[in-house]
Design a protein around this motif. Structure first.
Motif, PDB file in Angstrom:
ATOM      1  N   HIS A  13       0.849  -1.190   0.000  1.00 52.76           N
ATOM      2  CA  HIS A  13       0.000   0.000   0.000  1.00 52.76           C
ATOM      3  C   HIS A  13       0.882   1.237   0.000  1.00 52.76           C
ATOM      4  O   HIS A  13       1.703   1.423   0.891  1.00 52.76           O
ATOM      5  CB  HIS A  13      -0.915   0.012   1.225  1.00 52.76           C
ATOM      6  CG  HIS A  13      -1.865   1.176   1.272  1.00 52.76           C
ATOM      7  ND1 HIS A  13      -2.701   1.500   0.225  1.00 52.76           N
ATOM      8  CD2 HIS A  13      -2.112   2.100   2.235  1.00 52.76           C
ATOM      9  CE1 HIS A  13      -3.428   2.551   0.543  1.00 52.76           C
ATOM     10  NE2 HIS A  13      -3.068   2.948   1.754  1.00 52.76           N
ATOM     11  N   GLN A  14       0.726   2.068  -1.053  1.00 54.20           N
ATOM     12  CA  GLN A  14       1.504   3.293  -1.205  1.00 54.20           C
ATOM     13  C   GLN A  14       3.004   3.020  -1.121  1.00 54.20           C
ATOM     14  O   GLN A  14       3.763   3.755  -0.482  1.00 54.20           O
ATOM     15  CB  GLN A  14       1.072   4.335  -0.169  1.00 54.20           C
ATOM     16  CG  GLN A  14      -0.367   4.783  -0.342  1.00 54.20           C
ATOM     17  CD  GLN A  14      -0.814   5.802   0.691  1.00 54.20           C
ATOM     18  OE1 GLN A  14      -0.139   6.034   1.692  1.00 54.20           O
ATOM     19  NE2 GLN A  14      -1.950   6.443   0.432  1.00 54.20           N
ATOM     20  N   ALA A  56      -6.735  -6.661  -1.950  1.00 52.41           N
ATOM     21  CA  ALA A  56      -7.519  -7.595  -2.753  1.00 52.41           C
ATOM     22  C   ALA A  56      -6.656  -8.774  -3.195  1.00 52.41           C
ATOM     23  O   ALA A  56      -5.493  -8.617  -3.562  1.00 52.41           O
ATOM     24  CB  ALA A  56      -8.093  -6.886  -3.982  1.00 52.41           C
ATOM     25  N   HIS A  93      -7.328  -5.254 -10.125  1.00 53.89           N
ATOM     26  CA  HIS A  93      -8.168  -4.905  -8.964  1.00 53.89           C
ATOM     27  C   HIS A  93      -7.316  -5.058  -7.704  1.00 53.89           C
ATOM     28  O   HIS A  93      -6.996  -6.159  -7.286  1.00 53.89           O
ATOM     29  CB  HIS A  93      -9.393  -5.812  -8.893  1.00 53.89           C
ATOM     30  CG  HIS A  93     -10.264  -5.539  -7.706  1.00 53.89           C
ATOM     31  ND1 HIS A  93     -10.920  -4.345  -7.522  1.00 53.89           N
ATOM     32  CD2 HIS A  93     -10.561  -6.306  -6.620  1.00 53.89           C
ATOM     33  CE1 HIS A  93     -11.600  -4.385  -6.388  1.00 53.89           C
ATOM     34  NE2 HIS A  93     -11.382  -5.561  -5.818  1.00 53.89           N
ATOM     35  N   ARG A  94      -6.945  -3.928  -7.127  1.00 59.47           N
ATOM     36  CA  ARG A  94      -6.089  -3.937  -5.936  1.00 59.47           C
ATOM     37  C   ARG A  94      -6.894  -3.750  -4.656  1.00 59.47           C
ATOM     38  O   ARG A  94      -6.457  -4.164  -3.595  1.00 59.47           O
ATOM     39  CB  ARG A  94      -5.034  -2.833  -6.033  1.00 59.47           C
ATOM     40  CG  ARG A  94      -4.036  -3.017  -7.176  1.00 59.47           C
ATOM     41  CD  ARG A  94      -3.008  -1.907  -7.164  1.00 59.47           C
ATOM     42  NE  ARG A  94      -1.962  -2.110  -8.149  1.00 59.47           N
ATOM     43  CZ  ARG A  94      -2.020  -1.684  -9.394  1.00 59.47           C
ATOM     44  NH1 ARG A  94      -3.096  -1.026  -9.815  1.00 59.47           N
ATOM     45  NH2 ARG A  94      -1.028  -1.900 -10.236  1.00 59.47           N
ATOM     46  N   GLY A  95      -8.050  -3.106  -4.741  1.00 56.91           N
ATOM     47  CA  GLY A  95      -8.839  -2.833  -3.556  1.00 56.91           C
ATOM     48  C   GLY A  95      -8.444  -1.529  -2.897  1.00 56.91           C
ATOM     49  O   GLY A  95      -7.471  -0.876  -3.278  1.00 56.91           O
ATOM     50  N   ASN A  96      -9.190  -1.136  -1.888  1.00 54.31           N
ATOM     51  CA  ASN A  96      -9.022   0.155  -1.223  1.00 54.31           C
ATOM     52  C   ASN A  96      -7.629   0.321  -0.628  1.00 54.31           C
ATOM     53  O   ASN A  96      -7.003   1.374  -0.753  1.00 54.31           O
ATOM     54  CB  ASN A  96     -10.077   0.301  -0.118  1.00 54.31           C
ATOM     55  CG  ASN A  96      -9.946   1.598   0.643  1.00 54.31           C
ATOM     56  OD1 ASN A  96      -9.795   2.649   0.046  1.00 54.31           O
ATOM     57  ND2 ASN A  96      -9.996   1.531   1.960  1.00 54.31           N
ATOM     58  N   THR A  97      -7.124  -0.720   0.043  1.00 55.16           N
ATOM     59  CA  THR A  97      -5.788  -0.664   0.639  1.00 55.16           C
ATOM     60  C   THR A  97      -4.852  -1.668  -0.023  1.00 55.16           C
ATOM     61  O   THR A  97      -3.874  -2.106   0.586  1.00 55.16           O
ATOM     62  CB  THR A  97      -5.853  -0.932   2.161  1.00 55.16           C
ATOM     63  OG1 THR A  97      -6.418  -2.240   2.375  1.00 55.16           O
ATOM     64  CG2 THR A  97      -6.695   0.108   2.872  1.00 55.16           C
ATOM     65  N   GLN A  98      -5.160  -2.035  -1.276  1.00 60.79           N
ATOM     66  CA  GLN A  98      -4.365  -2.974  -2.068  1.00 60.79           C
ATOM     67  C   GLN A  98      -4.248  -4.337  -1.382  1.00 60.79           C
ATOM     68  O   GLN A  98      -3.225  -5.022  -1.476  1.00 60.79           O
ATOM     69  CB  GLN A  98      -2.976  -2.378  -2.374  1.00 60.79           C
ATOM     70  CG  GLN A  98      -3.086  -1.040  -3.082  1.00 60.79           C
ATOM     71  CD  GLN A  98      -1.833  -0.633  -3.829  1.00 60.79           C
ATOM     72  OE1 GLN A  98      -1.042  -1.463  -4.224  1.00 60.79           O
ATOM     73  NE2 GLN A  98      -1.668   0.657  -4.034  1.00 60.79           N
TER      74      GLN A  98
END
Length: 320
Positions: A128-129, A211, A204-209
């Motif tokens: 994430h980030q 997924a 598709h990574r999702g909100n905070t990656q």
């Protein structure tokens, strides 16, 4: 186009010949293009042929892998045409795989190839980030790896989940005409399972990656119990099918590829039949074995790193 005239570029891009001439001159002055011989004349003034300089810049791609007895890094220095300039593999003790080990390798590669302008790193875990927050390599968790490399060398850096890169590489290789949805689910000896997901042509990574971290599905099992059942051939298929069925029910993909050292060729049909206990036949995707996950993984990492570089070459050139 490896080479062409300004008229050919104008036709391919839809830009005017005058605009293409201006851009081509800028690229030529920067060294990103080279001039070849003039085009053979058909009666008019011969046109200048330009060739793209694929060695104008390089990228370096690192695949970090977690093993049972040791960890490893497979690396490649690649030019802008995606061709390998240097490649190799390093092994280290599990407790020695850390930020310092990775940065030391990158330092060495950039010393040998100063035209490196971007670094891509694939890791087993959620990112994430630019920061790894879940991983099979504890020494890399919560380490600002991307920022450290960026500040040290002034290059573009991406850090991405291994399964996202594998599914992206598979998708890019298939060259789908339409934007499709595909999934790669992996079951590797010594690790918990994971998945890479493409929905309508996009990762598709999702909100905070997070997924694709299918090991966190509510199986009613601890991670230790799940690990044990997946590594037992008598219980592997039922646990794997529950994970795969969850992916199918939520994502409804066209294709679902299985990979990993725990998956044998005959397992694909067994898992498919297990999934039919939960998923109606009409909603089942094409299920296949992915025989070359590492090749797709590296292809995805190279593609994504080159894409990150394509938006910043001009800025990077100004810095250098």
């Amino acid at each position: 186009m490896r080479q062409g005239t300004k008229s050919m570029v104008a036709q391919a891009t839809g830009l005017s010949v005058a605009t293409c001439r201006s851009i081509l001159i800028d690229l030529l002055n920067a060294g990103e293009l080279v001039e070849l011989d003039m085009e053979e004349s058909s009666g008019g003034r011969p046109a200048q042929i330009y060739k793209y300089n694929e060695n104008y810049a390089y990228i370096v791609c690192l695949i970090v892998k977690a093993g049972i007895s040791y960890h490893s890094i497979t690396y490649g220095v690649v030019n802008l045409a995606g061709e390998a300039v240097e490649k190799g593999e390093l092994h280290t003790e599990t407790d020695q795989m850390n930020e310092g080990f990775i940065i030391k390798l990158i330092d060495s590669l950039i010393d040998n190839h100063p035209q490196i302008r971007a670094v891509g790193i694939g890791v087993p875990g959620a990112v994430h980030q630019g920061i790894i927050n879940v991983s099979d390599i504890p020494n890399l968790v919560n380490v600002p790896l991307a920022d450290s490399i960026r500040e040290r060398h002034g290059v573009e850096v991406i850090v991405e989940n291994d399964m996202n890169l594998t599914v992206y590489g598979l998708y890019q290789k298939q060259e789908y005409e339409d934007e499709e949805s595909i999934i790669v689910a992996t079951f590797i000896e010594g690790s918990l399972p994971g998945a890479g997901i493409m929905i309508d042509g996009h990762i598709h990574r999702g909100n905070t990656q997070f997924a694709g971290e299918i090991a966190f599905l509510p199986f009613g099992l601890s991670h230790d119990e799940q690990f044990r059942l997946l590594h037992n051939r008598n219980t592997f298929h039922s646990i794997a099918a529950r994970a795969v069925s969850s992916l199918i029910a939520v994502m409804n993909p066209e294709t679902l590829a299985l990979t990993g050292t725990l998956v044998q060729p005959e397992d694909v049909e067994i898992i498919r039949k297990e999934c039919l206990k939960y998923i109606p036949e009409m909603h089942m995707p094409q299920m296949r074995l992915l025989n070359d996950p590492d090749e797709n993984y590296m292809f995805g990492l190279i593609s994504m790193t080159l894409e990150s570089l394509s938006y910043s070459l001009q800025l990077v050139e100004k810095r250098w």
